[in-house]
Design a protein around this motif. Structure first.
Motif, short mmCIF file in Angstrom:
data_model
loop_
_atom_site.label_atom_id
_atom_site.label_comp_id
_atom_site.label_asym_id
_atom_site.label_seq_id
_atom_site.Cartn_x
_atom_site.Cartn_y
_atom_site.Cartn_z
N UNK A 197 0.85 -1.19 0.00
CA UNK A 197 0.00 0.00 0.00
C UNK A 197 0.88 1.23 0.00
N UNK A 198 0.29 2.36 -0.37
CA UNK A 198 1.06 3.60 -0.46
C UNK A 198 1.38 3.92 -1.90
N UNK A 199 1.19 5.15 -2.29
CA UNK A 199 1.34 5.54 -3.70
C UNK A 199 2.78 5.37 -4.18
N UNK A 200 2.90 4.82 -5.38
CA UNK A 200 4.19 4.59 -6.02
C UNK A 200 4.16 5.21 -7.42
N UNK A 201 5.21 5.95 -7.75
CA UNK A 201 5.30 6.49 -9.11
C UNK A 201 5.52 5.37 -10.11
N UNK A 202 6.49 4.48 -9.81
CA UNK A 202 6.74 3.32 -10.67
C UNK A 202 7.45 2.23 -9.88
N UNK A 203 6.97 1.01 -10.04
CA UNK A 203 7.69 -0.16 -9.52
C UNK A 203 8.51 -0.73 -10.67
N UNK A 204 9.78 -0.99 -10.41
CA UNK A 204 10.66 -1.60 -11.41
C UNK A 204 11.03 -2.98 -10.89
N UNK A 205 10.47 -4.01 -11.49
CA UNK A 205 10.75 -5.37 -11.04
C UNK A 205 10.39 -6.34 -12.15
N UNK A 206 10.88 -7.56 -12.02
CA UNK A 206 10.47 -8.62 -12.93
C UNK A 206 9.17 -9.22 -12.40
N UNK A 207 8.53 -10.00 -13.24
CA UNK A 207 7.29 -10.69 -12.85
C UNK A 207 7.67 -11.84 -11.93
N UNK A 208 7.52 -11.65 -10.63
CA UNK A 208 7.97 -12.65 -9.67
C UNK A 208 7.09 -13.88 -9.64
N UNK A 209 5.85 -13.76 -10.05
CA UNK A 209 5.02 -14.96 -10.17
C UNK A 209 5.55 -15.83 -11.31
N UNK A 210 6.06 -15.18 -12.35
CA UNK A 210 6.66 -15.94 -13.45
C UNK A 210 7.89 -16.70 -12.97
#
Length: 344
Positions: A127-140
Protein backbone atom coordinates in the motif's frame (compact mmCIF):
# COMPACT_ATOMS: atom_id res chain seq x y z
CA UNK A 1 6.65 1.92 -27.48
CA UNK A 2 6.07 3.27 -23.99
CA UNK A 3 3.11 5.60 -24.02
CA UNK A 4 3.35 8.75 -21.94
CA UNK A 5 1.65 12.08 -21.47
CA UNK A 6 3.89 15.15 -21.48
CA UNK A 7 3.25 17.57 -18.67
CA UNK A 8 5.31 20.52 -19.81
CA UNK A 9 8.93 19.32 -19.46
CA UNK A 10 11.60 19.94 -22.05
CA UNK A 11 12.01 17.88 -25.22
CA UNK A 12 15.22 16.34 -23.90
CA UNK A 13 13.33 14.92 -20.94
CA UNK A 14 10.77 13.37 -23.28
CA UNK A 15 13.54 11.59 -25.08
CA UNK A 16 14.94 10.40 -21.78
CA UNK A 17 11.66 8.90 -20.63
CA UNK A 18 10.74 7.30 -23.95
CA UNK A 19 14.11 6.06 -25.14
CA UNK A 20 15.78 5.45 -21.81
CA UNK A 21 18.72 7.68 -22.70
CA UNK A 22 21.21 8.58 -20.00
CA UNK A 23 20.90 12.27 -20.86
CA UNK A 24 21.41 14.96 -23.50
CA UNK A 25 24.54 16.13 -21.76
CA UNK A 26 26.14 15.71 -18.36
CA UNK A 27 25.70 19.32 -17.29
CA UNK A 28 21.93 19.34 -17.70
CA UNK A 29 21.17 15.87 -16.36
CA UNK A 30 19.14 16.07 -13.18
CA UNK A 31 20.23 19.67 -12.58
CA UNK A 32 16.79 21.19 -13.08
CA UNK A 33 14.70 18.59 -11.26
CA UNK A 34 16.52 18.28 -7.96
CA UNK A 35 18.33 15.64 -5.98
CA UNK A 36 17.38 11.96 -5.79
CA UNK A 37 17.70 9.91 -2.61
CA UNK A 38 18.58 6.26 -3.20
CA UNK A 39 18.44 3.60 -0.51
CA UNK A 40 20.12 0.22 -0.88
CA UNK A 41 18.03 -2.52 0.78
CA UNK A 42 21.12 -4.55 1.71
CA UNK A 43 24.70 -5.23 0.56
CA UNK A 44 25.15 -8.77 1.83
CA UNK A 45 24.32 -10.58 -1.43
CA UNK A 46 26.06 -10.60 -4.78
CA UNK A 47 22.88 -9.52 -6.54
CA UNK A 48 22.44 -6.33 -4.54
CA UNK A 49 26.14 -5.53 -4.71
CA UNK A 50 25.91 -5.77 -8.50
CA UNK A 51 22.80 -3.58 -8.52
CA UNK A 52 24.69 -0.94 -6.52
CA UNK A 53 27.58 -1.02 -8.99
CA UNK A 54 25.18 -0.37 -11.87
CA UNK A 55 23.51 2.43 -9.92
CA UNK A 56 26.83 4.13 -9.29
CA UNK A 57 27.76 3.89 -12.96
CA UNK A 58 24.45 5.47 -13.94
CA UNK A 59 24.90 8.25 -11.42
CA UNK A 60 28.45 8.86 -12.65
CA UNK A 61 27.07 9.22 -16.19
CA UNK A 62 24.75 11.93 -14.91
CA UNK A 63 21.39 10.22 -15.34
CA UNK A 64 20.32 11.91 -12.10
CA UNK A 65 21.93 14.07 -9.44
CA UNK A 66 21.92 11.78 -6.41
CA UNK A 67 22.52 12.24 -2.73
CA UNK A 68 25.00 9.77 -1.17
CA UNK A 69 23.50 6.28 -1.20
CA UNK A 70 22.17 4.90 2.06
CA UNK A 71 21.80 1.24 3.14
CA UNK A 72 18.81 0.16 5.23
CA UNK A 73 20.30 -3.32 5.81
CA UNK A 74 16.97 -5.16 5.49
CA UNK A 75 15.62 -3.12 8.42
CA UNK A 76 12.40 -1.13 7.95
CA UNK A 77 13.25 1.27 10.80
CA UNK A 78 16.54 2.13 9.09
CA UNK A 79 14.74 2.64 5.80
CA UNK A 80 12.32 5.06 7.48
CA UNK A 81 15.26 6.93 9.03
CA UNK A 82 17.17 7.04 5.74
CA UNK A 83 14.15 8.39 3.88
CA UNK A 84 13.70 11.09 6.52
CA UNK A 85 17.35 12.06 6.07
CA UNK A 86 16.84 12.30 2.31
CA UNK A 87 13.84 14.61 2.70
CA UNK A 88 15.75 16.73 5.21
CA UNK A 89 18.48 17.10 2.57
CA UNK A 90 15.94 18.24 0.00
CA UNK A 91 15.45 15.10 -2.09
CA UNK A 92 12.77 15.57 -4.75
CA UNK A 93 12.46 11.86 -5.60
CA UNK A 94 13.25 8.62 -3.77
CA UNK A 95 14.45 5.25 -5.08
CA UNK A 96 14.05 2.39 -2.61
CA UNK A 97 13.69 -1.39 -2.49
CA UNK A 98 11.65 -2.07 0.68
CA UNK A 99 12.08 -5.67 1.84
CA UNK A 100 9.10 -5.47 4.21
CA UNK A 101 6.49 -4.45 1.68
CA UNK A 102 3.73 -4.04 4.25
CA UNK A 103 5.46 -1.89 6.85
CA UNK A 104 6.62 0.75 4.37
CA UNK A 105 3.10 2.06 3.60
CA UNK A 106 3.11 4.85 6.23
CA UNK A 107 6.41 6.16 4.88
CA UNK A 108 4.97 6.22 1.37
CA UNK A 109 1.93 8.13 2.62
CA UNK A 110 4.21 10.77 4.15
CA UNK A 111 6.17 11.10 0.92
CA UNK A 112 2.94 11.46 -1.03
CA UNK A 113 1.88 14.32 1.25
CA UNK A 114 5.21 16.00 0.48
CA UNK A 115 4.68 15.34 -3.25
CA UNK A 116 7.91 13.33 -3.45
CA UNK A 117 7.57 10.56 -6.07
CA UNK A 118 8.87 7.09 -5.19
CA UNK A 119 10.38 4.43 -7.44
CA UNK A 120 10.37 0.98 -5.83
CA UNK A 121 12.91 -1.52 -7.19
CA UNK A 122 12.46 -5.31 -7.10
CA UNK A 123 9.60 -5.16 -4.59
CA UNK A 124 6.04 -3.85 -4.84
CA UNK A 125 4.78 -2.16 -1.64
CA UNK A 126 1.44 -3.50 -0.45
CA UNK A 127 0.00 0.00 0.00
CA UNK A 128 1.06 3.60 -0.46
CA UNK A 129 1.34 5.54 -3.70
CA UNK A 130 4.19 4.59 -6.02
CA UNK A 131 5.30 6.49 -9.11
CA UNK A 132 6.74 3.32 -10.67
CA UNK A 133 7.69 -0.16 -9.52
CA UNK A 134 10.66 -1.60 -11.41
CA UNK A 135 10.75 -5.37 -11.04
CA UNK A 136 10.47 -8.62 -12.93
CA UNK A 137 7.29 -10.69 -12.85
CA UNK A 138 7.97 -12.65 -9.67
CA UNK A 139 5.02 -14.96 -10.17
CA UNK A 140 6.66 -15.94 -13.45
CA UNK A 141 9.78 -16.85 -11.44
CA UNK A 142 7.82 -19.37 -9.41
CA UNK A 143 5.96 -20.74 -12.41
CA UNK A 144 9.08 -21.11 -14.57
CA UNK A 145 10.97 -22.80 -11.73
CA UNK A 146 8.08 -25.22 -11.25
CA UNK A 147 7.84 -26.04 -14.94
CA UNK A 148 11.59 -26.58 -15.26
CA UNK A 149 11.76 -28.92 -12.26
CA UNK A 150 8.56 -30.69 -13.25
CA UNK A 151 9.87 -31.49 -16.72
CA UNK A 152 13.34 -32.45 -15.54
CA UNK A 153 11.94 -34.80 -12.89
CA UNK A 154 9.29 -36.28 -15.13
CA UNK A 155 6.55 -35.12 -12.76
CA UNK A 156 7.71 -37.27 -9.84
CA UNK A 157 10.00 -36.93 -6.83
CA UNK A 158 10.75 -34.80 -3.78
CA UNK A 159 11.67 -31.10 -3.97
CA UNK A 160 12.92 -28.64 -1.37
CA UNK A 161 11.82 -25.04 -1.89
CA UNK A 162 14.06 -22.48 -0.18
CA UNK A 163 11.56 -19.66 0.14
CA UNK A 164 12.38 -16.02 0.72
CA UNK A 165 10.78 -13.77 3.29
CA UNK A 166 7.02 -14.34 3.11
CA UNK A 167 6.40 -10.82 4.44
CA UNK A 168 7.88 -9.66 1.12
CA UNK A 169 5.75 -9.52 -2.01
CA UNK A 170 8.58 -11.26 -3.88
CA UNK A 171 8.69 -14.17 -1.46
CA UNK A 172 4.91 -14.49 -1.57
CA UNK A 173 4.64 -14.21 -5.35
CA UNK A 174 7.34 -16.81 -6.03
CA UNK A 175 6.01 -19.20 -3.37
CA UNK A 176 2.35 -18.93 -4.35
CA UNK A 177 3.05 -19.32 -8.06
CA UNK A 178 5.37 -22.28 -7.48
CA UNK A 179 2.81 -24.01 -5.25
CA UNK A 180 -0.07 -23.35 -7.64
CA UNK A 181 1.88 -24.66 -10.63
CA UNK A 182 3.04 -27.79 -8.79
CA UNK A 183 -0.45 -28.59 -7.57
CA UNK A 184 -1.97 -28.13 -11.01
CA UNK A 185 0.70 -29.61 -13.31
CA UNK A 186 2.85 -31.93 -11.18
CA UNK A 187 0.81 -33.43 -8.33
CA UNK A 188 3.27 -36.35 -8.23
CA UNK A 189 6.02 -34.10 -6.87
CA UNK A 190 6.20 -33.64 -3.09
CA UNK A 191 7.26 -30.07 -2.22
CA UNK A 192 8.82 -29.19 1.15
CA UNK A 193 8.41 -25.45 1.73
CA UNK A 194 11.27 -24.00 3.80
CA UNK A 195 10.84 -20.28 4.71
CA UNK A 196 14.23 -18.60 5.16
CA UNK A 197 13.77 -14.80 5.43
CA UNK A 198 16.35 -14.62 2.60
CA UNK A 199 19.07 -15.85 5.00
CA UNK A 200 21.61 -18.39 3.78
CA UNK A 201 22.32 -19.84 7.22
CA UNK A 202 18.61 -20.39 7.85
CA UNK A 203 18.24 -22.07 4.46
CA UNK A 204 21.20 -24.36 5.12
CA UNK A 205 19.93 -25.35 8.57
CA UNK A 206 16.44 -26.15 7.32
CA UNK A 207 17.75 -28.06 4.31
CA UNK A 208 20.01 -30.07 6.61
CA UNK A 209 17.04 -30.97 8.82
CA UNK A 210 15.05 -32.03 5.76
CA UNK A 211 17.89 -34.24 4.53
CA UNK A 212 18.07 -35.88 7.95
CA UNK A 213 14.44 -36.92 7.48
CA UNK A 214 14.55 -37.63 3.75
CA UNK A 215 17.94 -38.58 2.37
CA UNK A 216 16.46 -38.92 -1.13
CA UNK A 217 15.99 -35.45 -2.61
CA UNK A 218 15.37 -34.96 -6.32
CA UNK A 219 15.23 -31.20 -6.73
CA UNK A 220 15.79 -27.84 -5.08
CA UNK A 221 14.27 -24.46 -5.91
CA UNK A 222 16.31 -21.57 -4.47
CA UNK A 223 14.34 -18.33 -4.57
CA UNK A 224 17.55 -16.28 -4.28
CA UNK A 225 20.87 -17.66 -5.48
CA UNK A 226 22.70 -14.65 -4.09
CA UNK A 227 21.58 -15.63 -0.60
CA UNK A 228 21.42 -19.43 -0.83
CA UNK A 229 23.86 -20.71 -3.46
CA UNK A 230 27.09 -21.04 -1.51
CA UNK A 231 25.58 -22.43 1.69
CA UNK A 232 23.43 -24.92 -0.25
CA UNK A 233 26.29 -26.23 -2.38
CA UNK A 234 28.55 -26.47 0.67
CA UNK A 235 25.96 -28.55 2.52
CA UNK A 236 25.34 -30.86 -0.43
CA UNK A 237 29.07 -31.36 -0.89
CA UNK A 238 29.48 -32.14 2.82
CA UNK A 239 26.69 -34.71 2.56
CA UNK A 240 28.28 -36.14 -0.62
CA UNK A 241 25.10 -35.27 -2.52
CA UNK A 242 26.62 -32.79 -4.96
CA UNK A 243 26.68 -34.95 -8.10
CA UNK A 244 27.43 -33.48 -11.55
CA UNK A 245 24.48 -32.78 -13.83
CA UNK A 246 23.74 -35.81 -15.97
CA UNK A 247 25.15 -38.30 -13.48
CA UNK A 248 23.26 -40.72 -11.26
CA UNK A 249 22.03 -39.16 -8.03
CA UNK A 250 22.24 -35.58 -9.31
CA UNK A 251 19.84 -33.21 -7.54
CA UNK A 252 18.23 -30.88 -10.09
CA UNK A 253 18.62 -27.29 -8.88
CA UNK A 254 17.06 -24.12 -10.25
CA UNK A 255 17.67 -20.71 -8.74
CA UNK A 256 16.68 -17.05 -9.07
CA UNK A 257 19.07 -14.08 -9.50
CA UNK A 258 21.48 -14.81 -12.35
CA UNK A 259 24.66 -13.75 -10.53
CA UNK A 260 28.07 -14.75 -11.97
CA UNK A 261 28.48 -17.48 -9.34
CA UNK A 262 25.25 -19.13 -10.46
CA UNK A 263 26.37 -19.10 -14.07
CA UNK A 264 29.69 -20.65 -13.03
CA UNK A 265 27.78 -23.33 -11.11
CA UNK A 266 25.73 -24.10 -14.22
CA UNK A 267 28.90 -24.42 -16.28
CA UNK A 268 30.36 -26.76 -13.65
CA UNK A 269 27.23 -28.90 -13.56
CA UNK A 270 26.57 -28.11 -9.91
CA UNK A 271 23.20 -26.50 -10.59
CA UNK A 272 21.02 -26.73 -13.67
CA UNK A 273 19.35 -23.38 -14.22
CA UNK A 274 18.60 -19.91 -12.92
CA UNK A 275 16.26 -17.09 -13.80
CA UNK A 276 18.36 -14.02 -14.49
CA UNK A 277 17.02 -11.13 -12.44
CA UNK A 278 18.20 -8.05 -14.37
CA UNK A 279 20.36 -6.10 -11.91
CA UNK A 280 21.55 -3.87 -14.74
CA UNK A 281 18.04 -3.02 -15.95
CA UNK A 282 16.79 -2.52 -12.40
CA UNK A 283 19.41 0.19 -11.91
CA UNK A 284 19.00 1.71 -15.36
CA UNK A 285 15.25 2.07 -15.20
CA UNK A 286 15.15 3.09 -11.55
CA UNK A 287 17.33 6.07 -12.44
CA UNK A 288 15.48 6.83 -15.66
CA UNK A 289 12.10 6.76 -13.94
CA UNK A 290 13.47 8.96 -11.16
CA UNK A 291 14.56 11.43 -13.81
CA UNK A 292 11.18 11.19 -15.54
CA UNK A 293 9.42 11.83 -12.22
CA UNK A 294 11.50 14.94 -11.62
CA UNK A 295 10.61 16.13 -15.11
CA UNK A 296 6.90 15.66 -14.47
CA UNK A 297 6.29 12.77 -16.82
CA UNK A 298 3.44 10.31 -16.43
CA UNK A 299 3.10 6.85 -17.99
CA UNK A 300 0.29 4.58 -19.10
CA UNK A 301 -0.03 0.78 -19.12
CA UNK A 302 1.24 -1.03 -22.18
CA UNK A 303 4.33 -2.45 -23.87
CA UNK A 304 7.55 -0.45 -23.66
CA UNK A 305 10.39 0.06 -26.11
CA UNK A 306 12.75 -1.93 -23.84
CA UNK A 307 11.05 -5.32 -24.01
CA UNK A 308 8.87 -5.01 -20.92
CA UNK A 309 5.25 -4.32 -20.03
CA UNK A 310 3.92 -1.54 -17.81
CA UNK A 311 0.92 -2.81 -15.85
CA UNK A 312 -1.51 -1.15 -13.48
CA UNK A 313 -1.27 -2.07 -9.79
CA UNK A 314 -3.48 -0.91 -6.94
CA UNK A 315 -1.11 1.86 -5.86
CA UNK A 316 0.47 2.92 -9.15
CA UNK A 317 2.25 1.37 -12.12
CA UNK A 318 4.76 -1.45 -12.48
CA UNK A 319 7.30 -1.95 -15.25
CA UNK A 320 7.71 -5.73 -15.47
CA UNK A 321 11.16 -6.38 -16.91
CA UNK A 322 12.08 -9.67 -18.61
CA UNK A 323 13.99 -12.35 -16.65
CA UNK A 324 15.28 -15.08 -18.98
CA UNK A 325 15.81 -18.72 -18.04
CA UNK A 326 19.52 -19.60 -18.08
CA UNK A 327 20.68 -23.19 -18.62
CA UNK A 328 23.83 -24.80 -20.00
CA UNK A 329 22.51 -24.05 -23.50
CA UNK A 330 22.67 -20.25 -23.11
CA UNK A 331 24.88 -19.72 -20.05
CA UNK A 332 27.56 -17.99 -22.15
CA UNK A 333 25.16 -15.54 -23.80
CA UNK A 334 26.96 -12.16 -23.75
CA UNK A 335 23.63 -10.37 -23.25
CA UNK A 336 23.30 -11.77 -19.73
CA UNK A 337 24.31 -9.07 -17.25
CA UNK A 338 26.46 -11.45 -15.21
CA UNK A 339 28.56 -12.20 -18.29
CA UNK A 340 28.98 -8.49 -18.91
CA UNK A 341 30.25 -8.06 -15.36
CA UNK A 342 32.80 -10.83 -15.80
CA UNK A 343 34.36 -9.05 -18.77
CA UNK A 344 35.06 -5.88 -16.80
Amino acid sequence: MTRLRTTGAAACAVLLAVAGLAGCNRESNGAGGGKVGIDMPRTDTDFWNSYQQYLEKGIDKGTVSALPLSNSQNDISKLVSNVQAFTDQGAKAIVMAPQDTGAVSSTLEQLEEKKIPVISVDTRPDAGKIYMVVRADNRAYGTKACEYLGKQLGGKGRVAELQGDLSSINGRDRSQAFASCMKKKYPGIKVHELPTDWKGDVASAKLQSLLAQHRKLDGIYMQAGGAFLQSTLALLEQKKLLKPAGSAGHITIISNDGIPEELDAIRAGKIDATLSQPADLYAKWALNYARAALDGKTFKPGPTDHGSEIVTIENGLEDQLPAPLVTKENVDDPKLWANQLEKK
